[in-house]
Design an enzyme around this catalytic site. Structure first.
Site, short mmCIF file in Angstrom:
data_model
loop_
_atom_site.label_atom_id
_atom_site.label_comp_id
_atom_site.label_asym_id
_atom_site.label_seq_id
_atom_site.Cartn_x
_atom_site.Cartn_y
_atom_site.Cartn_z
N ASP A 1 -23.98 -37.32 24.92
CA ASP A 1 -23.09 -36.43 25.07
C ASP A 1 -21.38 -36.91 24.99
OD1 ASP A 1 -24.96 -34.50 25.36
OD2 ASP A 1 -25.48 -34.92 27.41
N ASP B 1 -21.33 -39.63 16.71
CA ASP B 1 -20.75 -38.83 15.58
C ASP B 1 -19.14 -38.45 16.02
OD1 ASP B 1 -21.43 -36.74 17.35
OD2 ASP B 1 -20.42 -35.66 15.65
C1 LIG Z 1 -26.49 -35.01 22.76
S1 LIG Z 1 -28.36 -35.14 23.36
C2 LIG Z 1 -28.88 -36.29 22.04
C3 LIG Z 1 -30.32 -36.45 22.18
C4 LIG Z 1 -31.07 -37.42 21.12
N1 LIG Z 1 -30.69 -38.82 21.48
C5 LIG Z 1 -30.61 -37.00 19.64
O1 LIG Z 1 -29.97 -38.04 19.20
O2 LIG Z 1 -31.16 -36.05 19.23
C6 LIG Z 1 -28.03 -36.14 24.76
C7 LIG Z 1 -29.21 -36.23 25.65
O3 LIG Z 1 -28.93 -37.33 26.62
C8 LIG Z 1 -29.44 -36.83 27.94
N2 LIG Z 1 -28.90 -37.37 28.76
C9 LIG Z 1 -27.50 -37.26 29.39
N3 LIG Z 1 -27.00 -38.04 30.18
C10 LIG Z 1 -28.07 -38.71 30.52
C11 LIG Z 1 -28.23 -39.79 31.48
N4 LIG Z 1 -27.33 -40.18 32.40
N5 LIG Z 1 -29.52 -40.66 31.52
C12 LIG Z 1 -30.50 -40.06 30.70
N6 LIG Z 1 -30.24 -39.12 29.61
C13 LIG Z 1 -28.92 -38.25 29.72
C14 LIG Z 1 -29.36 -35.33 27.85
O4 LIG Z 1 -29.99 -34.43 28.60
C15 LIG Z 1 -29.40 -35.18 26.30
O5 LIG Z 1 -30.87 -34.70 25.97
#
Ligand SMILES: C[S@@+](CC[C@H](N)C(=O)[O-])C[C@H]1O[C@@H](n2cnc3c(N)ncnc32)[C@H](O)[C@@H]1O
Length: 209
Positions: free
Chosen positions: A114, A150
């Protein structure tokens, strides 16, 4: 006619593991191996599952903070029959600080973390010097770290954090990042961004021995 004496079933598949159990018992008793390929923030799980299917002899561990996503992907892992693919509902920061021992991660994938674009939210970004330092400790010698984004603001942030990281060889040197995806499938977010015409930045490293 069904066999009245079928062979005993393998142990029931439990893709979701507890962070606390991993911390207390260690990786090998719970996952069956002392080392894992780790994906942080697996989202819809397509990359983790694809990697696990391609290398059945390795253990794959996905960390995700969204409970809904963990539950959804757990159902997919069961349907796909991937006994080497495990999921943990925990923040990566906690896993790296308290659960994963040094040299227990063979490769770590972080795809489209994110971006938290607002300045006041930058402290929530996953890629921070402390997290990277813990990741370097968790990687075994020769272990790899791959980060993809991105988002131009996050890309520059990651470049700055990684420039200060010790113990990693930058595989895109002398450039801080490359534009070629390492050999792996696209993730859902990546696919979306590329379809919108955005470009990706790929940060790839190997732990120095
Ligand atoms: C923008 S999405 C990208 C998902 C996937 N990696 C993709 O590229 O399609 C970011 C993901 O990271 C997870 N996330 C955010 N902070 C995290 C953390 N500290 N530990 C584990 N997962 C996390 C969110 O819940 C979300 O599912």
């Amino acid at each position: 006619m069904p066999d009245p004496h079928p062979a005993p079933l393998a142990a029931p598949l439990q893709p979701v593991v507890e962070a606390e159990e991993l911390r207390q018992r260690g990786l090998e008793p719970v996952l069956g191996a002392p080392c894992v390929v780790l994906e942080i923030g697996f989202g819809r799980g397509e990359l983790l599952m694809d990697l696990a299917a391609a290398r059945p002899q390795r253990r794959f561990l996905g960390a995700e903070v969204s409970r809904k996503r963990v539950a959804r992907v757990a159902r997919r892992v069961i349907r796909a029959g991937l006994p080497n693919c495990f999921l943990v509902h925990a923040p990566a920061e906690y896993l790296l600080e308290r659960v994963l021992p040094p040299a227990s991660v063979e490769t770590c994938w972080i795809c489209c973390p994110d971006p938290w674009p607002k300045k006041r939210h930058h402290k929530r970004r996953l890629i921070q010097p402390a997290l990277v330092e813990r990741l370097v400790t968790a990687l075994g010698p020769g272990g790899e770290l791959h980060i993809a984004t991105d988002h131009p603001g996050y890309r520059d942030w990651i470049a700055e954090v990684m420039a200060g990281a010790a113990g990693l060889d930058n595989l895109n040197a002398p450039a801080p990042f490359g534009d070629k995806r390492p050999e792996r499938r696209l993730t859902a977010y990546e696919q979306e961004w590329l379809a919108e015409g955005r470009s990706m930045a790929y940060f790839d490293y190997r732990r120095v021995s």
